[in-house]
Enzyme design. Structure first.
Site, PDB file in Angstrom:
ATOM      1  N   ALA A  24       0.805  -1.236   0.000  1.00  0.00           N
ATOM      2  CA  ALA A  24       0.000   0.000   0.000  1.00  0.00           C
ATOM      3  C   ALA A  24       0.836   1.283   0.000  1.00  0.00           C
ATOM      4  CB  ALA A  24      -0.956  -0.007   1.190  1.00  0.00           C
ATOM      5  N   ALA A  45       0.546 -17.342 -11.268  1.00  0.00           N
ATOM      6  CA  ALA A  45       0.259 -16.872  -9.898  1.00  0.00           C
ATOM      7  C   ALA A  45      -1.128 -16.235  -9.828  1.00  0.00           C
ATOM      8  CB  ALA A  45       1.330 -15.875  -9.456  1.00  0.00           C
ATOM      9  N   LYS A  46      -1.462 -15.427 -10.834  1.00  0.00           N
ATOM     10  CA  LYS A  46      -2.756 -14.721 -10.801  1.00  0.00           C
ATOM     11  C   LYS A  46      -3.931 -15.671 -11.048  1.00  0.00           C
ATOM     12  CE  LYS A  46      -1.515 -10.550  -9.754  1.00  0.00           C
ATOM     13  NZ  LYS A  46      -1.644 -10.150  -8.325  1.00  0.00           N
ATOM     14  N   TYR A  75       3.793 -14.871 -13.690  1.00  0.00           N
ATOM     15  CA  TYR A  75       2.760 -13.959 -13.169  1.00  0.00           C
ATOM     16  C   TYR A  75       1.357 -14.483 -13.498  1.00  0.00           C
ATOM     17  CZ  TYR A  75       0.534  -9.316 -12.499  1.00  0.00           C
ATOM     18  OH  TYR A  75      -0.247  -8.261 -12.093  1.00  0.00           O
ATOM     19  N   SER A 130      -5.582 -10.765 -11.904  1.00  0.00           N
ATOM     20  CA  SER A 130      -5.242  -9.938 -13.067  1.00  0.00           C
ATOM     21  C   SER A 130      -5.858 -10.566 -14.307  1.00  0.00           C
ATOM     22  CB  SER A 130      -3.718  -9.889 -13.242  1.00  0.00           C
ATOM     23  OG  SER A 130      -3.371  -9.342 -14.500  1.00  0.00           O
ATOM     24  N   ARG A 159       2.191   2.516  -2.568  1.00  0.00           N
ATOM     25  CA  ARG A 159       1.955   3.232  -3.839  1.00  0.00           C
ATOM     26  C   ARG A 159       0.955   2.475  -4.693  1.00  0.00           C
ATOM     27  NH1 ARG A 159       7.548   0.870  -5.944  1.00  0.00           N
ATOM     28  NH2 ARG A 159       6.672  -0.654  -7.389  1.00  0.00           N
TER      29      ARG A 159
HETATM   30  P1  NAP Z   1       3.160  -1.438  -7.799  1.00  0.00           P
HETATM   31  O1  NAP Z   1       2.930  -0.012  -8.162  1.00  0.00           O
HETATM   32  O2  NAP Z   1       4.414  -2.099  -8.268  1.00  0.00           O
HETATM   33  O3  NAP Z   1       3.005  -1.598  -6.215  1.00  0.00           O
HETATM   34  C1  NAP Z   1       3.182  -2.842  -5.608  1.00  0.00           C
HETATM   35  C2  NAP Z   1       3.580  -2.613  -4.162  1.00  0.00           C
HETATM   36  O4  NAP Z   1       3.766  -3.916  -3.554  1.00  0.00           O
HETATM   37  C3  NAP Z   1       4.909  -1.854  -4.021  1.00  0.00           C
HETATM   38  O5  NAP Z   1       4.769  -0.821  -3.080  1.00  0.00           O
HETATM   39  C4  NAP Z   1       5.861  -2.941  -3.561  1.00  0.00           C
HETATM   40  O6  NAP Z   1       6.904  -2.489  -2.720  1.00  0.00           O
HETATM   41  C5  NAP Z   1       4.941  -3.847  -2.770  1.00  0.00           C
HETATM   42  N1  NAP Z   1       5.543  -5.149  -2.561  1.00  0.00           N
HETATM   43  C6  NAP Z   1       6.239  -5.907  -3.453  1.00  0.00           C
HETATM   44  N2  NAP Z   1       6.664  -7.032  -2.880  1.00  0.00           N
HETATM   45  C7  NAP Z   1       6.251  -7.000  -1.593  1.00  0.00           C
HETATM   46  C8  NAP Z   1       6.407  -7.894  -0.498  1.00  0.00           C
HETATM   47  N3  NAP Z   1       7.077  -9.049  -0.611  1.00  0.00           N
HETATM   48  N4  NAP Z   1       5.859  -7.545   0.698  1.00  0.00           N
HETATM   49  C9  NAP Z   1       5.177  -6.389   0.837  1.00  0.00           C
HETATM   50  N5  NAP Z   1       4.996  -5.510  -0.163  1.00  0.00           N
HETATM   51  C10 NAP Z   1       5.532  -5.807  -1.374  1.00  0.00           C
HETATM   52  O7  NAP Z   1       1.983  -2.379  -8.346  1.00  0.00           O
HETATM   53  P2  NAP Z   1       0.447  -2.057  -8.731  1.00  0.00           P
HETATM   54  O8  NAP Z   1       0.393  -1.826 -10.185  1.00  0.00           O
HETATM   55  O9  NAP Z   1      -0.132  -1.063  -7.791  1.00  0.00           O
HETATM   56  O10 NAP Z   1      -0.211  -3.503  -8.486  1.00  0.00           O
HETATM   57  C11 NAP Z   1      -0.847  -3.873  -7.280  1.00  0.00           C
HETATM   58  C12 NAP Z   1      -1.455  -5.266  -7.452  1.00  0.00           C
HETATM   59  O11 NAP Z   1      -2.350  -5.272  -8.557  1.00  0.00           O
HETATM   60  C13 NAP Z   1      -0.434  -6.350  -7.732  1.00  0.00           C
HETATM   61  O12 NAP Z   1      -0.822  -7.560  -7.120  1.00  0.00           O
HETATM   62  C14 NAP Z   1      -0.501  -6.482  -9.239  1.00  0.00           C
HETATM   63  O13 NAP Z   1      -0.046  -7.744  -9.664  1.00  0.00           O
HETATM   64  C15 NAP Z   1      -1.981  -6.280  -9.468  1.00  0.00           C
HETATM   65  N6  NAP Z   1      -2.323  -5.849 -10.823  1.00  0.00           N
HETATM   66  C16 NAP Z   1      -1.842  -4.686 -11.356  1.00  0.00           C
HETATM   67  C17 NAP Z   1      -2.199  -4.323 -12.654  1.00  0.00           C
HETATM   68  C18 NAP Z   1      -1.722  -3.047 -13.305  1.00  0.00           C
HETATM   69  O14 NAP Z   1      -2.015  -2.840 -14.489  1.00  0.00           O
HETATM   70  N7  NAP Z   1      -0.992  -2.169 -12.605  1.00  0.00           N
HETATM   71  C19 NAP Z   1      -3.027  -5.149 -13.396  1.00  0.00           C
HETATM   72  C20 NAP Z   1      -3.493  -6.326 -12.838  1.00  0.00           C
HETATM   73  C21 NAP Z   1      -3.149  -6.663 -11.537  1.00  0.00           C
HETATM   74  P3  NAP Z   1       8.340  -2.033  -3.329  1.00  0.00           P
HETATM   75  O15 NAP Z   1       8.073  -0.711  -3.935  1.00  0.00           O
HETATM   76  O16 NAP Z   1       9.235  -1.950  -2.130  1.00  0.00           O
HETATM   77  O17 NAP Z   1       8.722  -3.100  -4.310  1.00  0.00           O
END
Ligand code: NAP
Length: 252
Positions: free
Chosen positions: A13, A156-157, A153, A141, A15
């Site tokens: 959370a 996993a999803k 990925y 996803s 970002r």
């Molecule tokens: P993001 O901007 O990369 O943010 C992910 C956050 O998770 C980052 O703050 C990251 O921390 C944190 N994180 C990573 N590994 C972790 C761990 N082991 N323990 C605790 N925190 C951890 O990603 P997002 O785009 O917001 O995506 C959020 C979720 O939605 C994910 O599950 C992603 O797969 C899913 N999703 C995203 C999209 C898309 O288009 N963006 C689409 C489908 C699904 P660090 O910064 O320290 O790495």
């Protein structure tokens, strides 16, 4: 509707989607544990929640690590409140074509998404069962349906979807629902990093993605926050084991 103040944990959370979900749940009146790898990185999300009159706690933890998860959940329960809403959002990508994918790229993606969701759900379920109320929302996803360069990925999803349905079956009688949100293209650092990896300016990358999406735009973190808010709400108690695609159309 109950007037009980609920406590939520949102992983990843600091970002992106997680930050938007955390802020939205706080607006909805929940206390929110803002969990990410680095507690300091959670400061912006926590400040935004507090500035809007909400209550939040920054928690540093690695969702893939059993001890780290246990300590984090314990901290939330003692310093904020018993967590009965869990948003398993933390995620990483380690994209590569199958023939080039390393075991580390495979394992690290499985660890954060699947082991992370398992450990967080297992550690929080006792509070939900005790309170006879729980809401688990897992981030899947559209990639679960297959996406070139994402064999780790997408596996996993897709796994998250089976995990979610099974949670809903096991925990339903305790007042706990489990649902998954499967976002399409959402504008975050994750998709910006993908654009950079394939060598396309992010604006062009978004424009190309939007051209394929029926509502003719890419998604924003608030689009996902809105759906998470509904699934976490008291009134959504009869919605469980579902995968809701939030992708601007029926698929990515
Ligand atoms: P993001 O901007 O990369 O943010 C992910 C956050 O998770 C980052 O703050 C990251 O921390 C944190 N994180 C990573 N590994 C972790 C761990 N082991 N323990 C605790 N925190 C951890 O990603 P997002 O785009 O917001 O995506 C959020 C979720 O939605 C994910 O599950 C992603 O797969 C899913 N999703 C995203 C999209 C898309 O288009 N963006 C689409 C489908 C699904 P660090 O910064 O320290 O790495």
């Amino acid at each position: 509707m109950s007037s009980t103040v609920r406590t939520a944990i949102v992983t990843g959370a600091a970002r992106g989607i997680g930050a938007a979900v955390a802020k939205r749940l706080a607006q909805d009146g929940l206390q929110v544990a803002v969990l990410d790898l680095d507690a300091d990185a959670c400061a912006d999300t926590v400040s935004a929640i507090e500035a809007a009159g909400g209550k939040a706690l920054a928690v540093g933890a690695n969702v893939a690590d059993e001890e780290s998860v246990a300590a984090a959940v314990e901290k939330v329960a003692t310093e904020l409140g018993e967590p009965t809403v869990l948003i398993n959002n933390a995620g990483i990508t380690r994209d590569n074509l199958l023939f080039k994918m390393t075991v580390d790229e495979w394992d690290s993606v499985m660890a954060v998404h699947l082991r992370g969701a398992f450990l967080m759900s297992r550690a929080t379920q006792k509070y939900m069962v005790d309170n006879k109320f729980g809401r688990i929302v897992n981030l899947s996803s559209t990639s679960a349906q297959g996406n070139r360069g994402q064999v780790n990925y997408s596996a996993a999803k897709a796994g998250i979807q089976g995990f979610t349905k099974t949670l809903s079956i096991e925990l339903g009688k305790f007042g706990v629902t489990a649902n998954a949100i499967a976002p399409g293209f959402i504008e975050t650092e994750m998709t910006a990093a993908t654009a950079e990896r394939v060598g396309v300016p992010f604006e062009d990358y978004k424009k190309a993605a939007a051209a394929q999406i029926p509502v003719a735009r890419v998604g924003k973190p608030d689009d996902i926050a809105h759906t998470a808010s509904f699934l976490a709400s008291e009134g959504a108690g009869f919605v469980s084991g579902q995968v809701i695609y939030v992708a601007g159309g029926p698929k990515d």
